[in-house]
Motif scaffolding. Sequence first.
Motif, mmCIF file in Angstrom:
data_model
loop_
_atom_site.group_PDB
_atom_site.id
_atom_site.type_symbol
_atom_site.label_atom_id
_atom_site.label_comp_id
_atom_site.label_asym_id
_atom_site.label_seq_id
_atom_site.Cartn_x
_atom_site.Cartn_y
_atom_site.Cartn_z
ATOM 1 N N GLY A 39 0.802 -1.217 0.000
ATOM 2 C CA GLY A 39 0.000 0.000 0.000
ATOM 3 C C GLY A 39 0.833 1.265 0.000
ATOM 4 O O GLY A 39 0.405 2.304 -0.524
ATOM 5 N N GLU A 54 5.079 3.281 -4.181
ATOM 6 C CA GLU A 54 4.700 4.128 -5.306
ATOM 7 C C GLU A 54 5.414 3.635 -6.556
ATOM 8 O O GLU A 54 6.649 3.678 -6.632
ATOM 9 C CB GLU A 54 5.058 5.590 -5.034
ATOM 10 C CG GLU A 54 4.557 6.533 -6.116
ATOM 11 C CD GLU A 54 4.726 7.990 -5.742
ATOM 12 O OE1 GLU A 54 3.725 8.603 -5.322
ATOM 13 O OE2 GLU A 54 5.859 8.496 -5.868
ATOM 14 N N SER A 69 -4.223 8.952 -12.150
ATOM 15 C CA SER A 69 -4.137 7.512 -11.927
ATOM 16 C C SER A 69 -3.679 6.753 -13.161
ATOM 17 O O SER A 69 -3.408 5.552 -13.074
ATOM 18 C CB SER A 69 -5.499 6.978 -11.474
ATOM 19 O OG SER A 69 -5.867 7.524 -10.230
ATOM 20 N N THR A 95 -0.997 1.072 -9.945
ATOM 21 C CA THR A 95 -1.432 1.271 -8.570
ATOM 22 C C THR A 95 -1.795 -0.063 -7.927
ATOM 23 O O THR A 95 -2.176 -1.018 -8.621
ATOM 24 C CB THR A 95 -2.645 2.212 -8.486
ATOM 25 O OG1 THR A 95 -3.718 1.675 -9.268
ATOM 26 C CG2 THR A 95 -2.296 3.606 -8.997
ATOM 27 N N ASN A 149 -3.968 -0.814 -4.405
ATOM 28 C CA ASN A 149 -4.649 -0.295 -3.222
ATOM 29 C C ASN A 149 -5.281 -1.415 -2.406
ATOM 30 O O ASN A 149 -6.235 -2.058 -2.867
ATOM 31 C CB ASN A 149 -5.742 0.703 -3.642
ATOM 32 C CG ASN A 149 -5.171 2.009 -4.136
ATOM 33 O OD1 ASN A 149 -4.294 2.581 -3.499
ATOM 34 N ND2 ASN A 149 -5.650 2.494 -5.273
ATOM 35 N N THR A 172 -7.803 -3.149 -0.067
ATOM 36 C CA THR A 172 -9.210 -2.800 0.133
ATOM 37 C C THR A 172 -9.904 -3.646 1.199
ATOM 38 O O THR A 172 -10.905 -3.211 1.765
ATOM 39 C CB THR A 172 -9.985 -2.951 -1.184
ATOM 40 O OG1 THR A 172 -9.793 -4.278 -1.702
ATOM 41 C CG2 THR A 172 -9.509 -1.933 -2.216
ATOM 42 N N VAL A 182 -6.411 -6.753 -2.645
ATOM 43 C CA VAL A 182 -5.734 -5.566 -3.167
ATOM 44 C C VAL A 182 -6.234 -5.312 -4.587
ATOM 45 O O VAL A 182 -6.216 -6.211 -5.434
ATOM 46 C CB VAL A 182 -4.205 -5.735 -3.182
ATOM 47 C CG1 VAL A 182 -3.535 -4.444 -3.633
ATOM 48 C CG2 VAL A 182 -3.695 -6.152 -1.806
ATOM 49 N N CYS A 205 -5.520 -3.773 -7.900
ATOM 50 C CA CYS A 205 -4.397 -3.283 -8.696
ATOM 51 C C CYS A 205 -4.885 -2.861 -10.076
ATOM 52 O O CYS A 205 -5.741 -3.535 -10.668
ATOM 53 C CB CYS A 205 -3.332 -4.366 -8.856
ATOM 54 S SG CYS A 205 -2.697 -5.048 -7.306
#
Length: 442
Positions: A242, A245, A290, A295, A297, A299, A318, A320
């Motif tokens: 998470g 970057e 985005s 990415t 994230n 969840t 996750v 993605c």
Amino acid sequence: MTEAREVSPSPAEDEVVQLCSELIQIDSVNTGELDTIGDGETRAARYIQQKLEEVGYETWFHESVPGRGSVGCRLAGADPSRGALLIHGHVDVVPANPAEWTVDPFSGAVQDGYVWGRGAVDMKDMVAMTLAVARYFKTAGIVPARDLIFAFMADEEAGGYYGARWLVEHHPEHFEGATEAISEVGGFSITVDDTRRAYLVAAAEKGVAWATLKATGTAGHGSMINHDNAVTRIAGAVARLGAHEFPLTRTKTVDAFLAAVTELTGMEFPAEDLEGSIAKIGPVSRILLSTLRNTANPTMLTAGYKANVIPSEASAAVDCRILPGSEDTFREQVAEIVGEGVTIDWVWQPPLEVPFEGDLVDDMKAALAAEDEDGTAIPYMLSGGTDNKVFAELGIRGYGFSPLRLPADLDFSGLFHGVDERVPVDALTFGVRVLERLLRTC
């Protein structure tokens, strides 16, 4: 400035608001879990079927499982040798908490110049516009330039496995001859200066990659030291992923979008401040930013059954989203970040990128320009995904094109899956006019 239209509204314009409102009133929430989904998708599909058959269409209808209905039809064109155009939408919507809304999210209220409710922009607006135009063409005896396939599916909000994917696997004959498609999350306007608008047509989509992380350990009493704790292991993996970057990555479609904005406005997008420059475009930048990087994230987290018991298993979900060109490396990158001791199961839909050129693109540009001489169609990449990914497996080249002329101060991108979702009445009638022009001649 664009001059006011002097012609009378078509029957499609006259009924699109009512169709949109009535579709919203059908609670077709897709929770993503079969045991908590009712029959709303089937009821929405049956509503559409009735509206199509009422004007003379021969329809098809399928339920992949009870309650998950999809429907469609075909309108023959003047030149059957040309590839057909697929116009598709989904009838399901995401959940809504009525306590958070100004209006009942399933009221379909028409007030203050908007149609309100869950699905108003995602995507019962486009479903209503498509249905209105399909009905008008049939009743008026309008023969389009090529075959038009209208399809309305279940389950897009959970990956399309009980909707578009099921249809492609079990009934590909419904899409026979289709070479191109239009659907959601594109064709909407952003205001670039006091008078001019850019209409963002989705020519690319990030891939959808849902990862389930799983860790195992030694079960035991919560009061004892445990160096093999599944919860600790999964928590560490989720925290690393998470916080990671991924690097900025420029794609063909994003570069084309930036070049078009520069041409329209003179804005510059220097590499040393690319994200800061894009943020100045306005609220739609939350989508645009985005599309500059992959990415991942987290969840959902699942572990344990009692406060004083260390469980032997723990898992995390996750979400993605991956850029075109990242398909071969992304999973390996995630595995490295997560680290040892955690397994990863993937549900994978690859990214999509198609050329922003050709006859259909030219026709989309022309249809928009005819209704808004101060508007310019430009390509962009969608940060999410649509059923265009599934139809790409049949060789169908799909674009996001649900035309809406929007107020300059409306945070349209924030309405997707958001509270007080709503679509301007004027935008619906504008979209119908654009679709009428496009589907007659493209």
